[in-house]
Write an enzyme that holds these catalytic residues in place. Sequence first.
Site, PDB file in Angstrom:
ATOM      1  N   GLU A   1      42.809  28.598  39.857  1.00 28.78           N
ATOM      2  CA  GLU A   1      43.688  28.072  41.565  1.00 28.78           C
ATOM      3  C   GLU A   1      42.121  26.776  41.405  1.00 28.78           C
ATOM      4  OE1 GLU A   1      43.169  31.784  43.472  1.00 28.78           O
ATOM      5  OE2 GLU A   1      44.757  32.437  41.789  1.00 28.78           O
TER       6      GLU A   1
ATOM      7  N   GLU B   1      39.962  35.014  32.022  1.00 28.35           N
ATOM      8  CA  GLU B   1      40.884  34.574  33.264  1.00 28.35           C
ATOM      9  C   GLU B   1      42.519  33.715  32.760  1.00 28.35           C
ATOM     10  OE1 GLU B   1      39.459  36.152  37.176  1.00 28.35           O
ATOM     11  OE2 GLU B   1      40.199  33.874  36.960  1.00 28.35           O
TER      12      GLU B   1
ATOM     13  N   ASN C   1      36.426  37.836  43.929  1.00 28.48           N
ATOM     14  CA  ASN C   1      36.946  36.930  44.168  1.00 28.48           C
ATOM     15  C   ASN C   1      38.010  37.394  45.426  1.00 28.48           C
ATOM     16  OD1 ASN C   1      37.735  34.061  45.089  1.00 28.48           O
ATOM     17  ND2 ASN C   1      38.211  33.972  42.673  1.00 28.48           N
ATOM     18  N   TRP C   2      37.238  36.797  46.259  1.00 30.11           N
ATOM     19  CA  TRP C   2      38.101  37.367  47.703  1.00 30.11           C
ATOM     20  C   TRP C   2      38.611  36.237  48.464  1.00 30.11           C
ATOM     21  CZ3 TRP C   2      34.972  39.240  52.667  1.00 30.11           C
ATOM     22  CH2 TRP C   2      34.840  41.379  52.606  1.00 30.11           C
ATOM     23  N   LYS C   3      38.806  34.544  47.761  1.00 28.16           N
ATOM     24  CA  LYS C   3      39.645  33.496  47.814  1.00 28.16           C
ATOM     25  C   LYS C   3      39.994  33.808  49.324  1.00 28.16           C
ATOM     26  CE  LYS C   3      41.821  35.030  44.037  1.00 28.16           C
ATOM     27  NZ  LYS C   3      43.103  35.005  42.561  1.00 28.16           N
TER      28      LYS C   3
ATOM     29  N   SER D   1      44.778  40.934  37.810  1.00 30.27           N
ATOM     30  CA  SER D   1      44.996  41.909  38.141  1.00 30.27           C
ATOM     31  C   SER D   1      44.278  42.997  37.071  1.00 30.27           C
ATOM     32  CB  SER D   1      46.562  41.949  37.387  1.00 30.27           C
ATOM     33  OG  SER D   1      47.120  40.845  38.042  1.00 30.27           O
TER      34      SER D   1
ATOM     35  N   GLY E   1      40.219  39.612  41.638  1.00 28.07           N
ATOM     36  CA  GLY E   1      40.748  38.955  42.981  1.00 28.07           C
ATOM     37  C   GLY E   1      41.106  40.307  44.528  1.00 28.07           C
ATOM     38  N   GLY E   2      42.346  40.417  43.815  1.00 30.41           N
ATOM     39  CA  GLY E   2      43.422  41.230  45.176  1.00 30.41           C
ATOM     40  C   GLY E   2      42.272  42.961  45.176  1.00 30.41           C
TER      41      GLY E   2
ATOM     42  N   GLY F   1      46.900  38.304  39.884  1.00 30.16           N
ATOM     43  CA  GLY F   1      47.703  38.397  40.945  1.00 30.16           C
ATOM     44  C   GLY F   1      48.977  38.623  40.752  1.00 30.16           C
TER      45      GLY F   1
ATOM     46  N   HIS G   1      37.984  27.746  38.537  1.00 35.89           N
ATOM     47  CA  HIS G   1      39.109  28.633  38.559  1.00 35.89           C
ATOM     48  C   HIS G   1      40.434  28.265  38.205  1.00 35.89           C
ATOM     49  CE1 HIS G   1      41.629  32.106  40.337  1.00 35.89           C
ATOM     50  NE2 HIS G   1      40.737  32.617  40.143  1.00 35.89           N
TER      51      HIS G   1
HETATM   52  P1  PGA Z   1      43.709  39.130  40.567  1.00 37.69           P
HETATM   53  O1  PGA Z   1      43.077  37.475  40.785  1.00 37.69           O
HETATM   54  O2  PGA Z   1      41.875  40.110  40.624  1.00 37.69           O
HETATM   55  O3  PGA Z   1      44.035  38.901  42.048  1.00 37.69           O
HETATM   56  O4  PGA Z   1      44.549  39.486  39.229  1.00 37.69           O
HETATM   57  C1  PGA Z   1      41.661  37.051  39.980  1.00 37.69           C
HETATM   58  C2  PGA Z   1      41.090  36.057  39.886  1.00 37.69           C
HETATM   59  O5  PGA Z   1      41.339  35.129  40.414  1.00 37.69           O
HETATM   60  O6  PGA Z   1      40.475  36.429  39.843  1.00 37.69           O
END
Ligand code: PGA
Length: 248
Positions: A95, A163, A9-11, A208, A229-230, A169, A93
Amino acid sequence: MPRKLAAGNWKMNGDGASLAEIDALLQAHPAPGIDILICPPATLIERMVRRIAGGAIAVGGQTCHTAASGAHTGDISASMLAEAGASHVILGHSERRADHGESDGTIRAQAEAALAAGLRTIICVGETEAERDADVTLEVVGGQLAGSVPDGVTAGTLTVAYEPVWAIGTGRVPTTDQIAQVHDAIRAQLVDRFGDAGAEMAILYGGSVKPGNAAEIFAVANVDGALVGGASLKAADFSGIITALEGA
Ligand code: PGA
């Protein structure tokens, strides 16, 4: 057995230059033993699909609207994602739930729109730190799952991502026992609602995940992959996670 999936997930990250990461991933994993998905910003979907050119990486969106079209400035519909070449969409998600006030009912309607457009859905659930501290994690996750997942899904059209909000993050990861407890509960709920199909639906862990902790997480029962994500932004990192999942 559910199919294993490494989803990135590149957000709101990445630009045209980031497509070089896709070239590196394709080179590192020409014939992967698992499914690989990248969900870039919507502006990159079409270019990414062209860049992959039939290689073994699927491309997805990060949300979609509940309607097929209409006066919804700034939004994107499921059929638009599909036309751009997306095969999947992440929904619910944390977010999106936090920044855009998306409720379980909204996410369920988004999922119905996605299914109608032929997209596969990845529906996210997870507790906040306050909810974990209050010992209501299973109730929260169970409620989100019941409310967000529409009827009629199959193992081909639904993947669930657990999640924990506090792990996204932050570099903080639940213990493997904590992950196992939630994934077992999600599995039981899916089987209860969808029967045999519920046993085949993939359940991803997200929050993470890094190359250094992936193998330990993938060894947990009912963890069928990761939503990353990251660590999905750089091919070298995501590649390590893919390799760990292939070996799990
Ligand atoms: P993260 O994000 O791997 O940067 O913790 C995961 C996500 O929000 O899907």
